[in-house]
Design a protein around this motif. Structure first.
Motif, PDB file in Angstrom:
ATOM      1  N   LYS A 128     -39.278  37.408 -56.892  1.00  0.00           N
ATOM      2  CA  LYS A 128     -40.073  38.043 -55.829  1.00  0.00           C
ATOM      3  C   LYS A 128     -40.343  36.933 -54.827  1.00  0.00           C
ATOM      4  O   LYS A 128     -40.825  35.859 -55.195  1.00  0.00           O
ATOM      5  CB  LYS A 128     -41.387  38.603 -56.400  1.00  0.00           C
ATOM      6  CG  LYS A 128     -42.339  39.126 -55.354  1.00  0.00           C
ATOM      7  CD  LYS A 128     -41.824  40.385 -54.716  1.00  0.00           C
ATOM      8  CE  LYS A 128     -42.860  40.905 -53.716  1.00  0.00           C
ATOM      9  NZ  LYS A 128     -42.295  41.727 -52.698  1.00  0.00           N
ATOM     10  N   ALA A 129     -40.022  37.180 -53.562  1.00  0.00           N
ATOM     11  CA  ALA A 129     -40.128  36.146 -52.538  1.00  0.00           C
ATOM     12  C   ALA A 129     -40.921  36.646 -51.337  1.00  0.00           C
ATOM     13  O   ALA A 129     -40.702  37.774 -50.874  1.00  0.00           O
ATOM     14  CB  ALA A 129     -38.728  35.718 -52.101  1.00  0.00           C
ATOM     15  N   VAL A 130     -41.814  35.794 -50.843  1.00  0.00           N
ATOM     16  CA  VAL A 130     -42.630  36.129 -49.678  1.00  0.00           C
ATOM     17  C   VAL A 130     -42.699  34.910 -48.768  1.00  0.00           C
ATOM     18  O   VAL A 130     -43.023  33.806 -49.220  1.00  0.00           O
ATOM     19  CB  VAL A 130     -44.066  36.543 -50.086  1.00  0.00           C
ATOM     20  CG1 VAL A 130     -44.909  36.855 -48.861  1.00  0.00           C
ATOM     21  CG2 VAL A 130     -44.042  37.730 -51.039  1.00  0.00           C
ATOM     22  N   ALA A 131     -42.392  35.116 -47.484  1.00  0.00           N
ATOM     23  CA  ALA A 131     -42.552  34.070 -46.467  1.00  0.00           C
ATOM     24  C   ALA A 131     -43.740  34.442 -45.598  1.00  0.00           C
ATOM     25  O   ALA A 131     -43.838  35.582 -45.131  1.00  0.00           O
ATOM     26  CB  ALA A 131     -41.289  33.956 -45.622  1.00  0.00           C
ATOM     27  N   GLU A 132     -44.637  33.481 -45.377  1.00  0.00           N
ATOM     28  CA  GLU A 132     -45.835  33.718 -44.576  1.00  0.00           C
ATOM     29  C   GLU A 132     -45.946  32.712 -43.448  1.00  0.00           C
ATOM     30  O   GLU A 132     -45.455  31.581 -43.560  1.00  0.00           O
ATOM     31  CB  GLU A 132     -47.097  33.595 -45.450  1.00  0.00           C
ATOM     32  CG  GLU A 132     -47.169  34.583 -46.579  1.00  0.00           C
ATOM     33  CD  GLU A 132     -48.398  34.380 -47.449  1.00  0.00           C
ATOM     34  OE1 GLU A 132     -48.947  33.245 -47.483  1.00  0.00           O
ATOM     35  OE2 GLU A 132     -48.820  35.345 -48.101  1.00  0.00           O
ATOM     36  N   LEU A 143     -34.990  38.873 -54.636  1.00  0.00           N
ATOM     37  CA  LEU A 143     -33.732  38.143 -54.524  1.00  0.00           C
ATOM     38  C   LEU A 143     -33.076  38.029 -55.890  1.00  0.00           C
ATOM     39  O   LEU A 143     -33.759  37.801 -56.895  1.00  0.00           O
ATOM     40  CB  LEU A 143     -33.979  36.746 -53.978  1.00  0.00           C
ATOM     41  CG  LEU A 143     -34.785  36.640 -52.682  1.00  0.00           C
ATOM     42  CD1 LEU A 143     -34.996  35.169 -52.330  1.00  0.00           C
ATOM     43  CD2 LEU A 143     -34.096  37.375 -51.549  1.00  0.00           C
ATOM     44  N   MET A 144     -31.760  38.155 -55.916  1.00  0.00           N
ATOM     45  CA  MET A 144     -30.992  37.931 -57.127  1.00  0.00           C
ATOM     46  C   MET A 144     -29.973  36.837 -56.863  1.00  0.00           C
ATOM     47  O   MET A 144     -29.321  36.848 -55.812  1.00  0.00           O
ATOM     48  CB  MET A 144     -30.271  39.216 -57.576  1.00  0.00           C
ATOM     49  CG  MET A 144     -31.180  40.142 -58.334  1.00  0.00           C
ATOM     50  SD  MET A 144     -31.759  41.690 -57.594  1.00  0.00           S
ATOM     51  CE  MET A 144     -31.346  41.783 -55.946  1.00  0.00           C
ATOM     52  N   CYS A 145     -29.881  35.899 -57.808  1.00  0.00           N
ATOM     53  CA  CYS A 145     -29.018  34.742 -57.631  1.00  0.00           C
ATOM     54  C   CYS A 145     -28.361  34.380 -58.953  1.00  0.00           C
ATOM     55  O   CYS A 145     -28.830  34.774 -60.018  1.00  0.00           O
ATOM     56  CB  CYS A 145     -29.846  33.554 -57.143  1.00  0.00           C
ATOM     57  SG  CYS A 145     -30.855  33.941 -55.697  1.00  0.00           S
ATOM     58  N   THR A 146     -27.286  33.604 -58.872  1.00  0.00           N
ATOM     59  CA  THR A 146     -26.628  33.098 -60.071  1.00  0.00           C
ATOM     60  C   THR A 146     -26.250  31.642 -59.851  1.00  0.00           C
ATOM     61  O   THR A 146     -26.111  31.185 -58.717  1.00  0.00           O
ATOM     62  CB  THR A 146     -25.386  33.937 -60.438  1.00  0.00           C
ATOM     63  OG1 THR A 146     -24.956  33.594 -61.742  1.00  0.00           O
ATOM     64  CG2 THR A 146     -24.257  33.771 -59.435  1.00  0.00           C
ATOM     65  N   VAL A 147     -26.100  30.929 -60.944  1.00  0.00           N
ATOM     66  CA  VAL A 147     -25.725  29.515 -60.916  1.00  0.00           C
ATOM     67  C   VAL A 147     -24.359  29.397 -61.554  1.00  0.00           C
ATOM     68  O   VAL A 147     -24.121  29.929 -62.640  1.00  0.00           O
ATOM     69  CB  VAL A 147     -26.758  28.662 -61.687  1.00  0.00           C
ATOM     70  CG1 VAL A 147     -26.349  27.205 -61.697  1.00  0.00           C
ATOM     71  CG2 VAL A 147     -28.151  28.832 -61.091  1.00  0.00           C
TER      72      VAL A 147
END
Length: 153
Positions: A128-132, A143-147
């Motif tokens: 869960k991502a929030v920019a303020e 967001l979904m990510c993989t390494v």
């Protein structure tokens, strides 16, 4: 809850992320709770290359660049999770859900990037991502990510 106050400056970030100018979107990590959350910042300046065309008469940070800043912050939290060979590891964005833009981001603003780990399943990290900016939400998303390990050349 143990919050570690860090001097996670640009030099440390450059050892963890492969991004470089003009695509590095995180200037500093200010807090991290391993396995839980991270707080970072991006100082937005009029010298950002995307402002030349978005928009010349009134510069506005593109939403995709805000999302990229959040994804890079998520990557830093992921890299804090386990020992990795950072030089041979790439972090890929694989999905965005529920992205909403609620405030314009302009030169002179400081983006505060808050990312919370939600789950890990089958090689996919979800956040869960929030920019303020100044306490007001500018952007929020899941967001979904993989390494992945890079192949030897």
């Amino acid at each position: 809850m143990n919050i570690e106050k860090l001097n996670f400056d640009i030099h440390k970030i450059l050892t963890l992320l492969p991004h470089r100018y003009p695509f590095l979107m995180v200037d500093r990590v200010t807090e991290i709770v391993p396995h839980k959350s991270i707080k970072a910042l991006k100082n937005v300046t009029v010298n950002e290359p995307f402002f030349q065309g978005h928009f010349p008469q009134r510069p506005v940070m593109p939403g995709v660049m805000i999302l990229e800043a959040l994804a890079q912050t998520a990557a830093l939290l992921t890299f804090s999770e386990e020992e990795q060979d950072f030089e041979n590891t790439l972090y890929y964005f694989v999905g965005i859900d529920g992205a909403r833009f609620k405030r314009v981001v302009e030169p002179g603003d400081q983006l505060i990037l808050n990312v919370t780990f939600e789950r890990y399943m089958r090689g996919i990290w979800k956040f869960k991502a929030v920019a303020e900016v100044e306490g007001a939400v500018a952007c929020e998303a899941e967001l979904m990510c993989t390494v992945k390990k890079m192949d030897a050349a």
